[in-house]
Each structure stands twice: as structure tokens, then as C-alpha cells.
Design an enzyme around this catalytic site. Sequence first.
Site, PDB file in Angstrom:
ATOM      1  CD  GLU A  73      84.676 -25.690   1.363  1.00  0.00           C
ATOM      2  OE1 GLU A  73      85.047 -25.414   0.216  1.00  0.00           O
ATOM      3  OE2 GLU A  73      84.785 -24.877   2.314  1.00  0.00           O
ATOM      4  N   PRO A 281      81.581  -8.912   4.650  1.00  0.00           N
ATOM      5  CG  PRO A 281      83.236  -7.444   5.337  1.00  0.00           C
ATOM      6  CD  PRO A 281      81.854  -7.902   5.673  1.00  0.00           C
ATOM      7  NE  ARG A 282      83.983 -17.214   1.982  1.00  0.00           N
ATOM      8  CZ  ARG A 282      83.049 -18.147   2.005  1.00  0.00           C
ATOM      9  NH1 ARG A 282      81.781 -17.798   2.191  1.00  0.00           N
ATOM     10  NH2 ARG A 282      83.343 -19.413   1.849  1.00  0.00           N
ATOM     11  N   GLY A 323      77.765 -16.658  10.931  1.00  0.00           N
ATOM     12  CA  GLY A 323      76.599 -17.521  11.054  1.00  0.00           C
ATOM     13  C   GLY A 323      75.261 -16.839  10.870  1.00  0.00           C
ATOM     14  CD  GLU A 324      73.732 -12.788  13.729  1.00  0.00           C
ATOM     15  OE1 GLU A 324      72.737 -12.811  14.486  1.00  0.00           O
ATOM     16  OE2 GLU A 324      74.516 -11.812  13.656  1.00  0.00           O
ATOM     17  CD  GLU A 350      74.500 -19.798   2.609  1.00  0.00           C
ATOM     18  OE1 GLU A 350      74.882 -18.601   2.698  1.00  0.00           O
ATOM     19  OE2 GLU A 350      75.034 -20.726   3.249  1.00  0.00           O
TER      20      GLU A 350
END
Length: 440
Positions: A73, A281-282, A323-324, A350
Site C-alpha cells: 500500500e 522474499p516478501r 526498496g530495490e 511492477e
Amino acid sequence: MPTPFPPKEPGERLVRWLYSLALYLLSPFTLYHLISRGFRVREYFRRWDERYGAYSTEQGRPCVWLHAVSVGEVNAAAPLVNALLRQGKGTRWVVTTITPTGSQRVRALWGGRVDHVYLPYDLPGSVDRFLQHFRPTLALIMETELWPNMLFGCRDHGIPVYVLNARLSARSLRGYRLLRPLLGRALRTVRCVAAQSDADARRFQVLGARPDQVRVLGNLKYDVEVPDGLEALRAAFEDALGRKRPVWIAASTHEGEEEDVLALHRRLRARWPDLLLLWAPRHPERFGRVRAAAEAAGWQVGTRSAGGWPAAGDDVFVVDTLGELMAFYACADVAFVGSLQPVGGHNLLEPAAVGTAVVTGPHLHNFAEISRRLDEAGALRVGRDLQEVGDALEALLGDAPLRQAMVEAGRALVDQGRGALRNTLELIAPDLPAPDPVED
């Protein structure tokens, strides 16, 4: 002239009282939740005061408040927040999340340009302390965060609320059926529900929103911002490898999918012995576990945090930073976006936006509209199980023209879908504070 707030409805006092009583009775379990999560993610042991609406900072001036539950989000909100930061100089921003990973993502994107705290539990006292401390003049709630006491509290404090990029799956609607008398009343206090699709709009109306409250503005995820310096990063990645190698990425994987990823890599390496797996991984608490699992499988493993780039001999490279992900999508020939576990899927736009062919599994209920459109455009392969996911990955790794056709279809769909950001900015403009005239 400001839009008037709706009056209290008959029966509101009773349903709020019953809901709040249930929350207070269950509140000891919030401590159990924080402690149990803390053993897995140490950050859950910190900042408990924020979870209950207590703040050590000074009150400060009024703000615009945006709530985004976690990383997905926050990323969806990023184009909107960036645009508002540019046009509303001098406005104080408070961004709340619920998860530590969401908190880290807020800090990575905006640093000190916004204030950040965790959203308190939906207890009346905690909600009131939060609203009195931060004094928002506008509340922007992302996607499906429907907390009744918070929505009622905003109405009672005269704070206009917009539910932005709103989505509501059929599964979530069924789960809300017992709370529909409460949630319907809470929804009818908001200024507008800006739905992602016609189906989402219909479900919000079934939940209790008035037809005149709901508008379909599109999905902010299509307005994804491609990272700056993407080509330079991809060139550095290829230089580090030292030679041309096939590359695939397994992204946003959950517990239970690790063995699947290992099985897929073993299968694909039988055909392409020099194939490199990028593994993202998440959740950060799984970074070390997937590295250990890959090493136990006998592979040489590098990590982003330790080495920066994969070494020439690496079989697996764990992207253990936040963030990458989009940048590493761009380094892969094919992306598998985790969805073999029933968690609802992840953002498929994405990898499409940066030009990577996309494969996913069957559990996509949180991204049903996006996955449908990508599939119809020929920009997505959906496997019903591990075998079919492997078949799709193998077919795409072995067919460069097919990959390119999917890439072109995906980019075209992303470009066609843009526009929700513009629509959303126009929607909320009447309630935005005027920019500070003192600042440039």
C-alpha cells in the site's frame, strides 16, 4: 463551501458500543499478538506506545494524514504522496502503517519529509488520542483499511475522509458480512470511496456505501514510477556477472513457497546449468532463512547486503534489502511473483513496467482485475500449480521472442492504465490545505 458531514444514523450508538466493548474485551490479545510477532520480527517489540495512541513527541501543527497498512500500500501511495509533496509545500504530512516493513518503506521513500507512526488499534480512547495529537485536516485511507472507530472519530472531529485506490474482493466482502451493520454506517461517513474498478465499486455499495459516495477512478498501481538510474543499475549487474547468463527472479515469496522455489530452480538448472536465481522474499525476517535453504541445497549464495552484486560463481542471489525490487526485476529475463500460497497475490505491474515477462500462481484474489487484464493482453502466464508455473518459466526462458512479446504487451497495458493519479488529485483537491505561501 465545504461538504457537510452526514448526521449520526439510527442505531449507530448501539453498534459502536457493542463493537468497542468487544475490542476492549479482546485487547489483551493485542499484547499476545505483538509479543508473538516480536519473536519473529524484533521490531514488533518496539514502539508499543504508538499502537495505543500515546506519543512522546510534541503535538505540532495540523497535518494531512495518509494511512497505508504495509509495503504494498505504501508503494501504491508513493506516486500520490510524491505529487502532493511537490504541490503542497509547507504542508505537514503524517503517514501511518501497521507493519514494521511498511514503516521501513516509508522512511526509505520520504525520510524526514513526512512524520511516521504506527496506526493505533481501533479502541475509542486510542483513536481519540491519535486524532487530538496529530489534528489531521484531511484523512486519506489506502485500499481496504476500514476501521469503524477511526472513521466515526474522523466524522466526529470534522475530518474529511477519502478511501483511495479502494478495493474489496468477493472473499473480503463475505468475511465482513457479520460486521456489515457497523461497517455500512462507518462507510457512509466518508467523503468518497475512490474504487479501482466497477466490481470494487459494486462491492463497496453492497457493504453499505451510498451510490453517490462511490466513484471509479482506476488503480494507482498503474501510475507506478520506474526507478531512476535503472539502466545504469542493470549495466552494473551485468558487469558483475562477467558473462551473459540467463536470470530469473522469485519475488514476494512467503513461508511455504521456499521449497517450491528450490524445486523450480533445480528443474530449470537441469536445462540451463548457469541459470542465476534472484530471490526476494516478501518479509525481511525470511531473508536469512531463504539464504540458509539455498545453501543447504548445495548452491553458492550471494546477498545484496553483503556483496552488493552477484559473483560470477553464484547460483542464487538473495535480494535482502528493501526498496530495490523493481530494479532487480529489470535484471531478470523472467519474474515469478509469489502466489502459490493463498495470500491473495502481489503487484504484477511492477515487473511489467520495467520490461520483464511475468509468471504467477493461482492465488490472485487481491489482484483479480490486474491479473485478468494482464492475462487478456498476453502479458502474463498463470500456473494453476507448481508444475504449471515451472512449465511457464521453462517456456519463457527458452523463447526470447515470446518474452519480448509479453514485455511489449505488459508495458503497453501499464501505459494505458495510467490516469488514476490525475483523477485522484482532482478528487481530493477541494479538501487539500493551501500551500504555505512563505515556502518556495
